[in-house]
Design a protein around this motif. Structure first.
Motif, PDB file in Angstrom:
ATOM      1  N   VAL A 105       0.877  -1.174   0.000  1.00  8.04           N
ATOM      2  CA  VAL A 105       0.000   0.000   0.000  1.00  8.04           C
ATOM      3  C   VAL A 105       0.911   1.220   0.000  1.00  8.04           C
ATOM      4  O   VAL A 105       1.606   1.485   0.973  1.00  8.04           O
ATOM      5  CB  VAL A 105      -0.930   0.012   1.223  1.00  8.04           C
ATOM      6  CG1 VAL A 105      -1.783   1.280   1.235  1.00  8.04           C
ATOM      7  CG2 VAL A 105      -1.822  -1.224   1.247  1.00  8.04           C
ATOM      8  N   THR A 106       0.937   1.945  -1.100  1.00  4.41           N
ATOM      9  CA  THR A 106       1.893   3.047  -1.227  1.00  4.41           C
ATOM     10  C   THR A 106       1.312   4.396  -0.827  1.00  4.41           C
ATOM     11  O   THR A 106       2.060   5.334  -0.576  1.00  4.41           O
ATOM     12  CB  THR A 106       2.407   3.141  -2.669  1.00  4.41           C
ATOM     13  OG1 THR A 106       1.309   3.403  -3.553  1.00  4.41           O
ATOM     14  CG2 THR A 106       3.079   1.830  -3.082  1.00  4.41           C
ATOM     15  N   ALA A 107      -0.018   4.507  -0.787  1.00  4.92           N
ATOM     16  CA  ALA A 107      -0.638   5.767  -0.392  1.00  4.92           C
ATOM     17  C   ALA A 107      -2.073   5.504   0.010  1.00  4.92           C
ATOM     18  O   ALA A 107      -2.719   4.574  -0.498  1.00  4.92           O
ATOM     19  CB  ALA A 107      -0.589   6.789  -1.524  1.00  4.92           C
ATOM     20  N   THR A 108      -2.585   6.324   0.921  1.00  3.48           N
ATOM     21  CA  THR A 108      -3.991   6.259   1.314  1.00  3.48           C
ATOM     22  C   THR A 108      -4.538   7.672   1.451  1.00  3.48           C
ATOM     23  O   THR A 108      -3.796   8.638   1.660  1.00  3.48           O
ATOM     24  CB  THR A 108      -4.198   5.518   2.654  1.00  3.48           C
ATOM     25  OG1 THR A 108      -3.488   6.220   3.686  1.00  3.48           O
ATOM     26  CG2 THR A 108      -3.704   4.081   2.576  1.00  3.48           C
ATOM     27  N   ALA A 109      -5.847   7.780   1.312  1.00  2.00           N
ATOM     28  CA  ALA A 109      -6.544   9.039   1.572  1.00  2.00           C
ATOM     29  C   ALA A 109      -7.900   8.686   2.167  1.00  2.00           C
ATOM     30  O   ALA A 109      -8.496   7.670   1.809  1.00  2.00           O
ATOM     31  CB  ALA A 109      -6.708   9.848   0.291  1.00  2.00           C
ATOM     32  N   GLN A 110      -8.371   9.520   3.089  1.00  2.00           N
ATOM     33  CA  GLN A 110      -9.617   9.236   3.800  1.00  2.00           C
ATOM     34  C   GLN A 110     -10.583  10.400   3.662  1.00  2.00           C
ATOM     35  O   GLN A 110     -10.172  11.563   3.583  1.00  2.00           O
ATOM     36  CB  GLN A 110      -9.352   8.969   5.289  1.00  2.00           C
ATOM     37  CG  GLN A 110      -8.557   7.720   5.586  1.00  2.00           C
ATOM     38  CD  GLN A 110      -7.064   7.884   5.393  1.00  2.00           C
ATOM     39  OE1 GLN A 110      -6.547   8.991   5.532  1.00  2.00           O
ATOM     40  NE2 GLN A 110      -6.375   6.803   5.087  1.00  2.00           N
ATOM     41  N   GLY A 111     -11.864  10.072   3.661  1.00  2.00           N
ATOM     42  CA  GLY A 111     -12.896  11.092   3.637  1.00  2.00           C
ATOM     43  C   GLY A 111     -14.255  10.473   3.416  1.00  2.00           C
ATOM     44  O   GLY A 111     -14.373   9.305   3.050  1.00  2.00           O
ATOM     45  N   ASP A 112     -15.297  11.274   3.648  1.00  2.00           N
ATOM     46  CA  ASP A 112     -16.672  10.809   3.457  1.00  2.00           C
ATOM     47  C   ASP A 112     -17.041  11.000   1.989  1.00  2.00           C
ATOM     48  O   ASP A 112     -17.252  12.122   1.526  1.00  2.00           O
ATOM     49  CB  ASP A 112     -17.608  11.615   4.364  1.00  2.00           C
ATOM     50  CG  ASP A 112     -19.054  11.149   4.289  1.00  2.00           C
ATOM     51  OD1 ASP A 112     -19.317  10.143   3.593  1.00  2.00           O
ATOM     52  OD2 ASP A 112     -19.912  11.787   4.920  1.00  2.00           O
ATOM     53  N   LEU A 113     -17.137   9.903   1.247  1.00  2.00           N
ATOM     54  CA  LEU A 113     -17.383   9.973  -0.194  1.00  2.00           C
ATOM     55  C   LEU A 113     -18.862   9.964  -0.559  1.00  2.00           C
ATOM     56  O   LEU A 113     -19.217  10.355  -1.675  1.00  2.00           O
ATOM     57  CB  LEU A 113     -16.682   8.802  -0.898  1.00  2.00           C
ATOM     58  CG  LEU A 113     -15.158   8.777  -0.770  1.00  2.00           C
ATOM     59  CD1 LEU A 113     -14.594   7.530  -1.435  1.00  2.00           C
ATOM     60  CD2 LEU A 113     -14.553  10.032  -1.376  1.00  2.00           C
ATOM     61  N   ASP A 114     -19.717   9.483   0.334  1.00  2.93           N
ATOM     62  CA  ASP A 114     -21.140   9.369  -0.004  1.00  2.93           C
ATOM     63  C   ASP A 114     -22.045  10.219   0.876  1.00  2.93           C
ATOM     64  O   ASP A 114     -23.266  10.129   0.768  1.00  2.93           O
ATOM     65  CB  ASP A 114     -21.599   7.912   0.037  1.00  2.93           C
ATOM     66  CG  ASP A 114     -21.357   7.253   1.391  1.00  2.93           C
ATOM     67  OD1 ASP A 114     -20.890   7.950   2.311  1.00  2.93           O
ATOM     68  OD2 ASP A 114     -21.609   6.047   1.521  1.00  2.93           O
ATOM     69  N   GLY A 115     -21.475  11.042   1.745  1.00  2.00           N
ATOM     70  CA  GLY A 115     -22.270  11.989   2.517  1.00  2.00           C
ATOM     71  C   GLY A 115     -23.038  11.415   3.678  1.00  2.00           C
ATOM     72  O   GLY A 115     -23.977  12.037   4.163  1.00  2.00           O
ATOM     73  N   ASP A 116     -22.645  10.207   4.165  1.00  2.00           N
ATOM     74  CA  ASP A 116     -23.381   9.604   5.278  1.00  2.00           C
ATOM     75  C   ASP A 116     -22.716   9.836   6.629  1.00  2.00           C
ATOM     76  O   ASP A 116     -23.173   9.325   7.643  1.00  2.00           O
ATOM     77  CB  ASP A 116     -23.569   8.100   5.042  1.00  2.00           C
ATOM     78  CG  ASP A 116     -22.253   7.324   5.094  1.00  2.00           C
ATOM     79  OD1 ASP A 116     -21.172   7.964   5.120  1.00  2.00           O
ATOM     80  OD2 ASP A 116     -22.299   6.076   5.112  1.00  2.00           O
ATOM     81  N   GLY A 117     -21.639  10.624   6.654  1.00  2.00           N
ATOM     82  CA  GLY A 117     -20.953  10.906   7.910  1.00  2.00           C
ATOM     83  C   GLY A 117     -19.949   9.853   8.313  1.00  2.00           C
ATOM     84  O   GLY A 117     -19.332   9.970   9.370  1.00  2.00           O
ATOM     85  N   ARG A 118     -19.742   8.821   7.490  1.00  2.00           N
ATOM     86  CA  ARG A 118     -18.790   7.754   7.800  1.00  2.00           C
ATOM     87  C   ARG A 118     -17.658   7.791   6.785  1.00  2.00           C
ATOM     88  O   ARG A 118     -17.913   7.749   5.578  1.00  2.00           O
ATOM     89  CB  ARG A 118     -19.486   6.389   7.762  1.00  2.00           C
ATOM     90  CG  ARG A 118     -20.617   6.261   8.754  1.00  2.00           C
ATOM     91  CD  ARG A 118     -21.387   4.968   8.558  1.00  2.00           C
ATOM     92  NE  ARG A 118     -22.493   4.858   9.497  1.00  2.00           N
ATOM     93  CZ  ARG A 118     -23.368   3.879   9.497  1.00  2.00           C
ATOM     94  NH1 ARG A 118     -23.282   2.903   8.595  1.00  2.00           N
ATOM     95  NH2 ARG A 118     -24.356   3.852  10.377  1.00  2.00           N
ATOM     96  N   PRO A 119     -16.420   7.866   7.241  1.00  2.00           N
ATOM     97  CA  PRO A 119     -15.315   8.008   6.288  1.00  2.00           C
ATOM     98  C   PRO A 119     -14.979   6.701   5.584  1.00  2.00           C
ATOM     99  O   PRO A 119     -15.049   5.626   6.166  1.00  2.00           O
ATOM    100  CB  PRO A 119     -14.154   8.450   7.177  1.00  2.00           C
ATOM    101  CG  PRO A 119     -14.448   7.826   8.517  1.00  2.00           C
ATOM    102  CD  PRO A 119     -15.954   7.873   8.644  1.00  2.00           C
ATOM    103  N   GLU A 120     -14.646   6.814   4.324  1.00  2.00           N
ATOM    104  CA  GLU A 120     -14.086   5.709   3.562  1.00  2.00           C
ATOM    105  C   GLU A 120     -12.580   5.934   3.406  1.00  2.00           C
ATOM    106  O   GLU A 120     -12.089   7.037   3.644  1.00  2.00           O
ATOM    107  CB  GLU A 120     -14.734   5.615   2.176  1.00  2.00           C
ATOM    108  CG  GLU A 120     -16.161   5.086   2.163  1.00  2.00           C
ATOM    109  CD  GLU A 120     -17.186   6.096   2.614  1.00  2.00           C
ATOM    110  OE1 GLU A 120     -18.080   5.728   3.403  1.00  2.00           O
ATOM    111  OE2 GLU A 120     -17.109   7.266   2.192  1.00  2.00           O
ATOM    112  N   THR A 121     -11.879   4.888   3.027  1.00  2.00           N
ATOM    113  CA  THR A 121     -10.452   4.979   2.733  1.00  2.00           C
ATOM    114  C   THR A 121     -10.225   4.592   1.280  1.00  2.00           C
ATOM    115  O   THR A 121     -10.794   3.618   0.798  1.00  2.00           O
ATOM    116  CB  THR A 121      -9.628   4.039   3.637  1.00  2.00           C
ATOM    117  OG1 THR A 121      -9.723   4.504   4.992  1.00  2.00           O
ATOM    118  CG2 THR A 121      -8.155   4.015   3.232  1.00  2.00           C
ATOM    119  N   VAL A 122      -9.403   5.372   0.586  1.00  2.00           N
ATOM    120  CA  VAL A 122      -8.964   5.026  -0.755  1.00  2.00           C
ATOM    121  C   VAL A 122      -7.500   4.614  -0.650  1.00  2.00           C
ATOM    122  O   VAL A 122      -6.679   5.346  -0.087  1.00  2.00           O
ATOM    123  CB  VAL A 122      -9.125   6.193  -1.737  1.00  2.00           C
ATOM    124  CG1 VAL A 122      -8.703   5.777  -3.145  1.00  2.00           C
ATOM    125  CG2 VAL A 122     -10.558   6.696  -1.737  1.00  2.00           C
TER     126      VAL A 122
END
Length: 204
Positions: free
Chosen positions: A89-106
């Motif tokens: 895993v060379t990089a990650t980014a986190q944020g709420d992608l669908d607007g439900d208040g729960r963060p996802e990780t890319v």
């Protein structure tokens, strides 16, 4: 919240997920559609109704506050066939992608081959309510079959962006990509839609 599809669908508009057949990083590149879809998203609440002609303007509803930790990218086994080499895993980014208040990780993932430039895959991860220690892959934004490397991975304002490095022809050495483009993915209408922010790929 984003959820894994109940059945994999073979069309180009269907979101790739953890059930997708692994693609070896040395495989011949294949065309991949610009739109990568998913299923099972609980859509965010609709906006406030329009105000009456002479009444006060209703305030738009606030976005839900993020209350959970983002999924751990290191806790996932990715569908890459590295022929015995480890996954990296060379990089990650986190944020709420669908607007439900729960963060996802890319997560940007590739085989750790020790030489050359193995291509990246980009995966979207969510927390699994049934197994909090092992997040689930619910989307593949970039497949290794495209033979591209991903850099500058970010999540901002509900969108995923990355700089993609690739090759103008099979004769270009794998260690020296000569094409560079900026890509963006956003959840819209039940799909992750890819937008190439550069109208044409640029030479590097």
């Amino acid at each position: 919240m984003l959820h894994s599809p109940t059945e994999p669908a073979p069309t180009a508009d269907t979101l790739a997920h953890s059930g997708t057949r692994p693609v070896h990083w040395l495989a011949t590149a294949t065309a991949v559609a610009a739109v990568i879809a998913a299923a099972g998203l609980v859509q965010p609440a609709a906006g406030a109704p329009a105000p009456a002609a002479n009444g006060p303007r209703a305030a738009a509803p606030a976005a839900p506050a993020v209350t959970e930790d983002a999924p751990d990218a290191a806790a996932v086994t990715y569908p890459l066939d590295c022929k015995g080499a480890p996954q990296a895993v060379t990089a990650t980014a986190q944020g709420d992608l669908d607007g439900d208040g729960r963060p996802e990780t890319v997560a940007a993932v590739r085989c750790d081959a020790g030489s050359g430039t193995p291509p990246h895959a980009l995966y979207v991860l969510v927390r699994d309510p049934a197994d909090d220690a092992h997040p689930r892959i619910v989307a593949t934004l970039l497949d290794t079959g495209l033979r591209q490397s991903a850099t500058d991975l970010t999540v901002s304002d509900g969108a995923v962006t990355a700089t993609l490095l690739g090759y103008s022809s099979p004769e270009v050495p794998r260690y020296s990509p000569d094409v560079r483009k900026l890509a963006k993915w956003r959840w819209s209408g039940g799909k992750f839609r890819q937008e190439l922010t550069d109208p044409a790929a640029k030479s590097v």
